[in-house]
Design a protein around this motif. Structure first.
Motif, short mmCIF file in Angstrom:
data_model
loop_
_atom_site.label_atom_id
_atom_site.label_comp_id
_atom_site.label_asym_id
_atom_site.label_seq_id
_atom_site.Cartn_x
_atom_site.Cartn_y
_atom_site.Cartn_z
N LYS A 114 0.83 -1.21 0.00
CA LYS A 114 0.00 0.00 0.00
C LYS A 114 0.87 1.26 0.00
CE LYS A 114 -3.82 2.31 2.37
NZ LYS A 114 -3.19 3.64 2.25
N GLN A 115 1.94 1.22 0.78
CA GLN A 115 2.84 2.39 0.84
C GLN A 115 3.45 2.68 -0.52
OE1 GLN A 115 2.68 0.08 3.17
NE2 GLN A 115 2.40 1.15 5.12
N ILE A 116 3.85 1.63 -1.24
CA ILE A 116 4.48 1.82 -2.56
C ILE A 116 3.47 2.38 -3.55
CG2 ILE A 116 5.53 0.61 -4.52
CD1 ILE A 116 6.80 -1.30 -2.45
N ILE A 117 2.24 1.89 -3.51
CA ILE A 117 1.20 2.41 -4.40
C ILE A 117 0.95 3.89 -4.09
CG2 ILE A 117 -1.27 2.29 -4.95
CD1 ILE A 117 -1.05 -0.75 -4.53
N ASP A 118 0.78 4.22 -2.80
CA ASP A 118 0.52 5.61 -2.42
C ASP A 118 1.69 6.52 -2.79
OD1 ASP A 118 -1.90 4.89 -1.38
OD2 ASP A 118 -1.23 4.80 0.70
N LEU A 119 2.89 5.98 -2.73
CA LEU A 119 4.08 6.77 -3.03
C LEU A 119 4.17 7.12 -4.51
CD1 LEU A 119 6.91 7.94 -2.44
CD2 LEU A 119 7.82 5.62 -2.65
N LEU A 120 3.87 6.16 -5.38
CA LEU A 120 4.18 6.32 -6.81
C LEU A 120 3.01 6.73 -7.69
CD1 LEU A 120 6.45 3.18 -7.33
CD2 LEU A 120 7.18 5.54 -6.99
N LYS A 121 1.79 6.65 -7.19
CA LYS A 121 0.65 6.78 -8.11
C LYS A 121 0.50 8.17 -8.72
CE LYS A 121 -2.78 7.49 -4.42
NZ LYS A 121 -3.99 6.92 -3.80
N ASP A 122 1.03 9.20 -8.08
CA ASP A 122 0.89 10.56 -8.63
C ASP A 122 2.21 11.13 -9.15
OD1 ASP A 122 -1.85 10.72 -8.01
OD2 ASP A 122 -1.36 11.21 -5.92
N VAL A 123 3.24 10.31 -9.20
CA VAL A 123 4.57 10.80 -9.58
C VAL A 123 4.82 10.56 -11.07
CG1 VAL A 123 7.05 10.55 -9.18
CG2 VAL A 123 5.46 10.39 -7.25
N ASP A 124 5.36 11.57 -11.73
CA ASP A 124 5.73 11.47 -13.14
C ASP A 124 7.02 10.66 -13.25
OD1 ASP A 124 6.41 11.77 -15.77
OD2 ASP A 124 6.32 13.96 -15.80
N LEU A 125 6.93 9.48 -13.82
CA LEU A 125 8.09 8.58 -13.88
C LEU A 125 8.74 8.55 -15.27
CD1 LEU A 125 6.61 5.56 -11.87
CD2 LEU A 125 8.06 7.41 -11.01
N ARG A 126 8.39 9.51 -16.12
CA ARG A 126 8.88 9.45 -17.51
C ARG A 126 10.40 9.50 -17.60
NH1 ARG A 126 5.18 13.97 -20.21
NH2 ARG A 126 5.50 14.83 -18.11
N GLU A 127 11.06 10.14 -16.65
CA GLU A 127 12.52 10.26 -16.71
C GLU A 127 13.22 9.31 -15.76
OE1 GLU A 127 14.09 12.11 -18.95
OE2 GLU A 127 12.10 12.59 -19.75
N LEU A 128 12.48 8.37 -15.17
CA LEU A 128 13.05 7.47 -14.17
C LEU A 128 12.74 6.01 -14.47
CD1 LEU A 128 12.05 9.37 -10.89
CD2 LEU A 128 14.38 9.16 -11.80
N SER A 129 13.64 5.15 -14.04
CA SER A 129 13.36 3.72 -13.94
C SER A 129 13.14 3.43 -12.46
CB SER A 129 14.53 2.88 -14.45
OG SER A 129 14.87 3.24 -15.78
N VAL A 130 12.16 2.58 -12.15
CA VAL A 130 11.86 2.24 -10.76
C VAL A 130 12.00 0.73 -10.59
CG1 VAL A 130 10.17 2.32 -8.90
CG2 VAL A 130 10.29 4.20 -10.56
N VAL A 131 12.70 0.34 -9.53
CA VAL A 131 12.89 -1.07 -9.22
C VAL A 131 12.32 -1.33 -7.83
CG1 VAL A 131 14.58 -2.89 -8.81
CG2 VAL A 131 14.95 -1.22 -10.66
N VAL A 132 11.47 -2.35 -7.70
CA VAL A 132 10.86 -2.70 -6.42
C VAL A 132 11.30 -4.09 -6.01
CG1 VAL A 132 8.69 -3.14 -5.21
CG2 VAL A 132 8.86 -1.22 -6.81
N VAL A 133 11.85 -4.17 -4.79
CA VAL A 133 12.24 -5.47 -4.23
C VAL A 133 11.41 -5.69 -2.97
CG1 VAL A 133 14.11 -6.90 -3.38
CG2 VAL A 133 14.58 -5.11 -5.06
N GLN A 134 10.59 -6.74 -2.99
CA GLN A 134 9.76 -7.08 -1.85
C GLN A 134 10.09 -8.48 -1.36
OE1 GLN A 134 5.57 -6.63 -2.92
NE2 GLN A 134 5.43 -4.97 -1.44
N HIS A 135 9.98 -8.66 -0.03
CA HIS A 135 10.02 -10.01 0.52
C HIS A 135 8.65 -10.65 0.27
CE1 HIS A 135 13.20 -8.49 3.62
NE2 HIS A 135 13.71 -8.68 2.42
N ILE A 136 8.62 -11.70 -0.51
CA ILE A 136 7.35 -12.31 -0.93
C ILE A 136 7.27 -13.73 -0.38
CG2 ILE A 136 5.95 -13.00 -2.91
CD1 ILE A 136 7.46 -10.87 -4.53
#
Length: 553
Positions: A114-136
């Motif tokens: 939920k924190q990751i969704i809230d963090l990224l949902k309004d951010v313009d990512l056109r100039e960035l690559s995003v990598v997410v590592v979760q313990h699954i």
């Protein structure tokens, strides 16, 4: 707070944060031991109490004392009082994130979704690559990509071995592999779990930081255990900016961010809204003037200091000086720094404040003021407001004028400034010999029958205002922009303050001054200041040369 180490014939003393009466006694006790050498470091102390100045001056006269500070303002203040003090140019306690960041790597547990969704949902990512590592967990289905895709404009995919990292794309570390980077290519590694996890946050953090260095932002999210924390020092050594999620927003999954804070290897501790704002600012593109407007608005929102209606040219000059001092290249760097580092904002606040004054400034006008003060002699009480008092010279000058006309005993001077640091310095009533000699020169033109020495106690290298003057002056913090009237005054001194405000703010301040002045009371402005047109009929000009006006309606 005083910390000290007694080592053989040397005593090393550090003064931090708050300073109390008890610290006076401890310091006097330490100096009474007569060590061959003393080293005193003034660290995170922003205002120097009068009692501390007196103790240090006595110690410098009697002992071999090495005095130093990492605070430039403290150094300047004590230099002015003729102390021998060394300015330690400490390593800057803040780092500015690289504006050319190319990748954001986020590490957390499954409870960070939920924190990751809230963090990224309004951010313009056109100039960035995003990598997410979760313990699954082993039973969890790989559906995180579909979930994130519902909220992000960027393409979301599980990382594939050998593919090149692309902008405007979010990559998720697949279950059972360590996600690494090699020559901008994704590398999925098998092997043993690290810190009990596969994928491991530590492995991905370290691999990406080694490749991207300062062009990477690492975000430590909510999670259990301590994976990712053990490599944070390496990240900082590489120049990577480390953001840590506020553990209070993680419920029971707060272990990873808590351990990260305990490591002290991070740049910013941010809550969810602040972290999203951080990433948003990082991706914004504004011109210099637009950044200034944005910064002043955000400072008002975050710190409640309102510079929005200050004269634009003055604000820009002081911003430029601050950026030069701390080697900031762009307004965007400045904005990120000031909004997310309170220490940096405090330095900026002290730099942007205008603190210029002099005893008995404009002696001709001081003589006229004395004449108008005499006209208040039949008042039961005389109340005077010195607004924007800076380091106190204006208020002490008024007290001396009142004493010369025999009215100090029935007078109270309210001395205010919006800068709490200079208010504390003004309370001290300590001034250099150079300032005192200039005051004597002005006073001689003003009054030949008295000596200024009656009002000051002289030490070897500085003077202090006598208590006979100090007892009639009340110093406190007051902001002309945001705080209202607090009394009805016979005389208001507000000199060379309005010139720093734009017209709209000048109108607001004039309303405040007008409402705070008695009918028949006097308003004393600076030489380059004027009555606003809408107030011309409400005041009578008493001295156009000295800008003294009487309230008549």
């Amino acid at each position: 707070m005083i910390q000290f180490i007694e080592d053989g014939n040397c005593c090393s003393i550090t003064i931090n944060k708050t300073y109390t009466q008890a610290d006076n006694k401890l310091l006097e006790h330490l100096f009474s031991k007569n060590y061959a050498a003393y080293e005193v470091t003034i660290a995170t102390l922003y205002t120097i109490p009068r009692s501390l100045v007196e103790i240090l001056k006595e110690a410098q006269l009697q002992h071999s004392l090495y005095l130093c500070s990492t605070n430039g303002r403290v150094v300047r203040y004590l230099h002015k009082l003729s102390f021998d003090i060394v300015h330690l140019m400490a390593e800057r306690s803040f780092r500015v994130p690289c504006l050319d960041a190319e990748v954001v790597v986020i590490g957390g547990s499954a409870k960070s979704t939920k924190q990751i969704i809230d963090l990224l949902k309004d951010v313009d990512l056109r100039e960035l690559s995003v990598v997410v590592v979760q313990h699954i967990g082993t039973t969890m289905k790989e559906s995180f990509d579909k979930l994130l895709s519902q909220y992000l404009n960027a393409k979301v995919t599980y990382a594939k071995n050998g593919e090149f990292l692309q902008k405007n794309r979010l990559y998720i570390a697949p279950k059972g592999y360590h996600l690494c980077i090699e020559s901008n290519k994704i590398l999925l590694q098998t092997g043993e779990a690290v810190n009990g996890a596969k994928p491991s946050i530590s492995v991905t953090f370290e691999s990406f930081s080694r490749f991207y260095k300062e062009k990477m932002i690492a975000i430590v999210e909510c999670g259990y255990a301590y994976d990712g924390v053990d490599v944070l020092q390496n990240l900082q050594d590489n120049g990577t900016t480390v953001l840590v999620q506020d553990p209070s927003e993680c419920a029971d999954a707060d272990s990873i961010p808590r351990y990260a804070l305990q490591s002290h290897h991070y740049d910013y501790l941010l809550n969810r809204d602040a972290m999203r704002e951080f990433l948003t600012i990082l991706t914004m593109r504004l011109d210099s003037d637009e950044w200034v407007v944005y910064l002043l608005e955000k400072i008002y929102e975050k710190y409640e200091y309102d510079y929005r209606e200050y004269a634009s040219d003055m604000i820009k000059r002081r911003i430029k000086l601050f950026m030069m001092k701390y080697s900031l290249q762009t307004m965007q760097e400045l904005v990120l720094l000031l909004l997310f580092n309170r220490f940096a904002f405090k330095l900026f606040f002290l730099k942007i404040s205008i603190n210029v004054s002099e005893f008995f400034r404009d002696t001709l006008c001081m003589q006229k003021v004395m004449g108008f003060l005499v006209k208040c002699r039949h008042n039961y009480k005389i109340k005077i407001w010195c607004a924007g008092v800076s380091q106190g010279q204006e208020a002490y000058s008024m007290a001396i004028l009142l004493d010369l006309v025999g009215l100090l005993h029935k007078s109270t001077i309210y001395a205010t400034d919006f800068n709490p640091v200079v208010v504390e310095e003004a309370k001290n009533g300590l001034y250099s010999m150079q300032e005192y000699e200039k005051a004597e020169e002005n006073f001689l033109q003003l009054q030949k029958d008295h000596s200024l020495k009656e009002y000051f106690t002289q030490h070897k290298d500085f003077v202090c205002v006598n208590d006979s003057l100090r007892k009639n002056i009340l110093f406190f913090v007051h902001d002309l922009q945001s705080q209202g009237t607090f009394n009805e005054f016979d005389f208001i001194v507000c000199r060379n303050v309005l010139i720093y405000f734009d017209m709209e703010l000048q109108r607001d301040v004039f309303t405040l001054l007008y409402d705070s002045l008695k009918f028949g009371g006097y308003l004393f402005l600076g030489s380059n200041e004027f009555l606003l047109q809408e107030y011309e009929e409400r005041f009578r000009t008493i001295s156009s040369e000295c800008k003294i006006f009487m309230k008549v309606q």
